[in-house]
Motif scaffolding. Structure first.
Motif, PDB file in Angstrom:
ATOM      1  N   TYR A 204      -7.768  27.310  35.449  1.00 40.88           N
ATOM      2  CA  TYR A 204      -7.688  25.854  34.583  1.00 40.88           C
ATOM      3  C   TYR A 204      -8.597  26.857  33.789  1.00 40.88           C
ATOM      4  O   TYR A 204      -9.875  26.938  33.931  1.00 40.88           O
TER       5      TYR A 204
ATOM      6  N   THR B  91     -12.002  22.228  27.739  1.00 42.37           N
ATOM      7  CA  THR B  91     -12.850  22.263  26.451  1.00 42.37           C
ATOM      8  C   THR B  91     -12.877  21.057  26.264  1.00 42.37           C
ATOM      9  O   THR B  91     -12.833  19.754  26.981  1.00 42.37           O
ATOM     10  N   TRP B  92     -13.517  20.932  24.552  1.00 41.51           N
ATOM     11  CA  TRP B  92     -13.558  19.444  24.434  1.00 41.51           C
ATOM     12  C   TRP B  92     -12.545  18.937  23.167  1.00 41.51           C
ATOM     13  O   TRP B  92     -12.452  19.886  22.486  1.00 41.51           O
TER      14      TRP B  92
ATOM     15  N   GLY C 257     -12.540  15.457  27.201  1.00 41.64           N
ATOM     16  CA  GLY C 257     -12.519  16.410  26.782  1.00 41.64           C
ATOM     17  C   GLY C 257     -11.799  17.051  27.895  1.00 41.64           C
ATOM     18  O   GLY C 257     -10.578  15.792  27.719  1.00 41.64           O
TER      19      GLY C 257
ATOM     20  N   PHE D  92      -8.351  20.116  30.379  1.00 46.13           N
ATOM     21  CA  PHE D  92      -7.473  21.101  30.768  1.00 46.13           C
ATOM     22  C   PHE D  92      -6.526  21.256  30.214  1.00 46.13           C
ATOM     23  O   PHE D  92      -6.465  20.632  30.189  1.00 46.13           O
TER      24      PHE D  92
ATOM     25  N   GLY E  68      -2.543  23.324  31.546  1.00 39.84           N
ATOM     26  CA  GLY E  68      -2.108  23.022  32.763  1.00 39.84           C
ATOM     27  C   GLY E  68      -2.258  24.281  33.860  1.00 39.84           C
ATOM     28  O   GLY E  68      -1.794  23.350  35.257  1.00 39.84           O
TER      29      GLY E  68
ATOM     30  N   ASN F 181     -19.196  14.020  34.802  1.00 40.36           N
ATOM     31  CA  ASN F 181     -17.568  13.398  34.387  1.00 40.36           C
ATOM     32  C   ASN F 181     -16.933  13.184  35.906  1.00 40.36           C
ATOM     33  O   ASN F 181     -17.637  14.147  36.271  1.00 40.36           O
TER      34      ASN F 181
ATOM     35  N   GLY G 292      -1.986  19.433  37.965  1.00 42.07           N
ATOM     36  CA  GLY G 292      -3.256  20.180  37.340  1.00 42.07           C
ATOM     37  C   GLY G 292      -4.493  19.366  37.501  1.00 42.07           C
ATOM     38  O   GLY G 292      -4.682  18.360  38.538  1.00 42.07           O
ATOM     39  N   LEU G 293      -5.612  20.195  36.365  1.00 42.64           N
ATOM     40  CA  LEU G 293      -6.822  19.182  37.203  1.00 42.64           C
ATOM     41  C   LEU G 293      -6.296  18.152  35.460  1.00 42.64           C
ATOM     42  O   LEU G 293      -6.476  18.725  34.429  1.00 42.64           O
ATOM     43  N   GLU G 294      -7.008  16.497  35.806  1.00 47.52           N
ATOM     44  CA  GLU G 294      -7.017  15.899  34.672  1.00 47.52           C
ATOM     45  C   GLU G 294      -8.493  15.408  34.188  1.00 47.52           C
ATOM     46  O   GLU G 294      -8.901  14.207  34.942  1.00 47.52           O
ATOM     47  N   TRP G 295      -8.600  15.341  32.879  1.00 43.90           N
ATOM     48  CA  TRP G 295      -9.796  15.124  32.686  1.00 43.90           C
ATOM     49  C   TRP G 295     -10.167  13.427  32.469  1.00 43.90           C
ATOM     50  O   TRP G 295      -9.072  12.473  31.404  1.00 43.90           O
TER      51      TRP G 295
ATOM     52  N   SER H 107     -21.009  20.995  27.723  1.00 43.83           N
ATOM     53  CA  SER H 107     -19.768  22.086  27.186  1.00 43.83           C
ATOM     54  C   SER H 107     -18.678  22.803  29.137  1.00 43.83           C
ATOM     55  O   SER H 107     -17.699  23.481  28.201  1.00 43.83           O
TER      56      SER H 107
ATOM     57  N   ARG I  80     -18.425  21.799  33.116  1.00 43.39           N
ATOM     58  CA  ARG I  80     -18.501  20.996  34.329  1.00 43.39           C
ATOM     59  C   ARG I  80     -19.006  22.422  35.584  1.00 43.39           C
ATOM     60  O   ARG I  80     -18.366  23.217  36.047  1.00 43.39           O
TER      61      ARG I  80
END
Lengths: 110, 120
Positions: A88, A91-92, A99, A101, A103, B35, B44-47, B105, B107
């Motif tokens: 993955y 960024t911001w 924030g 990511f 997919g 975070n 997937g990952l979800e912020w 910037s 994790r």
């Protein structure tokens, strides 16, 4: 649907090189650092690359990152069976102040 | 060494709330942002959001507006994430993750994850 676009899957043979792309926009990748994470099945993500191209201590130099404009790339050389995982980018986003990511990309070592 | 240890799995009914804890050790808790990231099965990952443990300031993704609260107890180096009005779509593994180097910037350190299952 993520604002950061990654290919769903990539594959290559052991010993080969693979490239994973991450495409964004000027408000995210274009003006912020990119990080990359490896997630082995059933485990928490692990930081591979931070600030576009830096490796944390203990990450092999087989993993390298780069950024150009609104896109970033993760290269993995000398592929090993143990590299099979999800990857993955992150960024911001300065406009949304969130924030984010990509997919995710599933790497298969043939 | 830096460690983040999360609370155990939870099963909740739709409409309920869940509060996940994240106990930090091996560093000064107030020096690095925490975070919260979630991952539905096979997804997937979800912020979700961030918290500054020193000031208590927080920020979160718009989709969680009005539903998520991030807090901390500095006396025990623990961060909390509470999510309200749960639906089946909130079924996921929830991770806390510490900022890597203080720059915000990346994790760099992750908890083991907490599975939250929403089911009637």
């Amino acid at each position: 649907q993520s604002a950061l676009t990654q290919p769903p899957s990539v594959s290559a043979a052991p010993g080969q090189k693979v490239t994973i792309s991450c495409s964004g926009s000027s408000s995210n990748i274009g003006n912020n650092y990119v990080s990359w994470y490896q997630q082995l099945p059933g485990t928490a993500p692990k930081l591979l690359i931070y600030k576009n191209d830096k490796r944390p201590s203990g990450i092999p130099d087989r993993f390298s990152g780069s950024k150009s404009g609104t896109s970033a790339t993760l290269d993995i050389t000398g592929l090993q069976a143990g590299d099979e995982a999800g990857y993955y980018c992150g960024t911001w986003d300065s406009s949304l102040t969130v924030g984010m990511f990509g997919g995710g990309t599933k790497l298969t070592v043939l | 060494q830096v460690q983040l240890v999360q609370s155990g799995a939870e099963v909740k009914e739709p409409g309920a709330s869940v509060k996940v804890s994240c106990k930090a050790s091996g560093y000064t808790f107030t020096n690095y942002d925490i975070n919260w990231v979630r991952q539905a099965t096979g997804q997937g990952l979800e912020w979700m959001g961030w918290m500054n443990p020193n000031s208590g300031n927080t920020g979160h993704a718009q989709k969680f507006q009005g539903r998520v609260t991030m807090t901390r107890d500095t006396s025990i180096s623990t961060a909390y994430m509470e999510l309200n009005s749960l639906t089946s779509e909130d079924t996921a593994v929830y991770y806390c993750a510490r900022d890597f180097d203080g720059s915000g910037s990346a994790r760099g350190y992750w908890g083991q994850g907490t599975l939250v299952t929403v089911s009637s």
